[in-house]
Design an enzyme around this catalytic site. Sequence first.
Site, short mmCIF file in Angstrom:
data_model
loop_
_atom_site.label_atom_id
_atom_site.label_comp_id
_atom_site.label_asym_id
_atom_site.label_seq_id
_atom_site.Cartn_x
_atom_site.Cartn_y
_atom_site.Cartn_z
N LYS A 79 87.77 -78.72 121.92
CA LYS A 79 86.75 -77.70 122.15
C LYS A 79 86.56 -76.85 120.90
CE LYS A 79 85.57 -73.97 125.42
NZ LYS A 79 86.05 -73.15 126.56
N SER A 154 83.05 -73.04 130.59
CA SER A 154 82.46 -73.14 129.28
C SER A 154 82.87 -74.41 128.51
CB SER A 154 82.86 -71.92 128.45
OG SER A 154 84.26 -71.90 128.27
N SER A 178 87.11 -72.11 132.99
CA SER A 178 86.39 -72.98 132.06
C SER A 178 86.99 -74.36 131.81
CB SER A 178 86.23 -72.29 130.72
OG SER A 178 85.18 -71.39 130.79
N1 GLN Z 1 82.60 -68.65 133.64
C1 GLN Z 1 83.50 -67.62 133.26
C2 GLN Z 1 82.84 -66.67 132.31
O1 GLN Z 1 81.71 -66.85 132.04
C3 GLN Z 1 84.75 -68.21 132.70
C4 GLN Z 1 84.62 -68.64 131.29
C5 GLN Z 1 85.91 -69.17 130.75
O2 GLN Z 1 86.84 -69.49 131.49
N2 GLN Z 1 85.99 -69.21 129.44
O3 GLN Z 1 83.44 -65.76 131.82
#
Ligand code: GLN
Length: 477
Positions: A79, A154, A178
């Site tokens: 990532k 994400s 995420s």
């Molecule tokens: N969807 C969550 C957010 O927008 C989690 C994102 C993540 O785990 N990096 O913060």
Amino acid sequence: MDLNSLTIDAARSAMQDRKTTAVDLAEAFYAKIEKDDPQIGAYLTLSKDRAFSKAAEIDALAAKGEKLPPLGGVPVGIKDVLVTRGVRTTAGSKILGNYVPPYDCTAVARMEAAGAVVLGKLNCDEFAMGSSNENSAWKPVHNPRDLSRVPGGSSGGSAAAVAADTAVVTLGSDTGGSIRQPASFCGVVGLKPTYGRVSRYGLIAFASSLDHIGPFGKTVKDTATVLRTIAGRDPMDSTSAEVPVPDYVAELEKPVRGLKIGVAKEYLGEGLDPEVRKSVEAAIQKIASLGCEIVEVSLPNSEYAIPTYYIIATGEASSNLARFDGVRYGYRAADARNLSQMYRRTRDQGFGPEVKRRIMLGTYALSAGYYDAYYLKAQKVRALLTHDFDEAFKKVDAIVTPTSPTAAFKLGDKVDDPLAMYLADIYTVTANIAGIPGISVPCGETKEKLPIGLQILGKHFDEATILRVAHEYESRR
Ligand code: GLN
């Protein structure tokens, strides 16, 4: 032999037995990326020099008949929030559009030391803020199972690459879901370890008390192999724990018979899609049939999880992202006439709308006069949410829930409604708030053939149990 669909073990034995080589494998993956990734959008940067020089090293070992290391020659993707020496790392943001880090993230360094061949960097929401990968400054990722749908976020690129056979395993990060949510949307396995289990050194920070690094794989065993490689104390991260790392792969073979598995009614209520509910209930039945005792547990403060998460996460993000000022690294606005204009224009031009929204929310929640009402209050509720899990885990060994309330939605469906997007994190954020481990494993499909994920949550530092349950469920499903 289809080289692209191999698991870690299959790829390693094929190389060990000289049926293929690490260089052939890397070539097969780059060919697949060239053919399929334009439709999917998982990769942002390819690191061919680095990949082929590692592959050649592994082939030299195999040629000498030496035993290959645990990830010897295995093609992996990373990532783009994990820094890689000499390989562009953008965190999905224009503000780091040309950033080439001078050092490696510990997790990546450990993967490579174990023989992994790093193919490249994977698309994600900008600074890991999002649930659909539509907040990437570069391009969206399309779900390989249905290109009109999001892969989740994400870590959308990390999940999509495994699902599309353009990497054997990948690394992602999970601040509020995420890793687990995109794994569930793409039909692969994703694991968020305990806070402190994997060093965060070299992870571009979003919310430091909630951020975790973890693996994606086609099988539970592949994620166990990667976790065994990246886990353990690192002097470069003072929050990484001095807790012994079990052999997660060997532990998978212990039967799950006799384990107590919790089901929380708060996670099966309003807002849960009926098809997801049906699959999760069937999975719970299946786990019972493996000889586990199903026990009802209560996590009474769950309804406060989303507001608590979005105050803590944005507060920490507003502080972490202060470093992107155009002075030290990354993008700098060209047209500024003085220093304060340079700061403002750099941040205005460099950050996307969701990142700006979070910086504003977080700055507000931390500001004098509001700190007690928001941030301090959220920290108190965080303690209550953690206590809920402590109580539940006195009665059970693991807790099963849906990973996400719905299957993958269409691209564009939620982009104009941040609140609807935030609510999609309802079952995943609690594990980050409490710091406990969680895994998402495929448990069925909707009528439209979209994957559904089962989440299994465990006690602090007890990844071994949730991996075992997930593995036995996966092999008997
Ligand atoms: N969807 C969550 C957010 O927008 C989690 C994102 C993540 O785990 N990096 O913060």
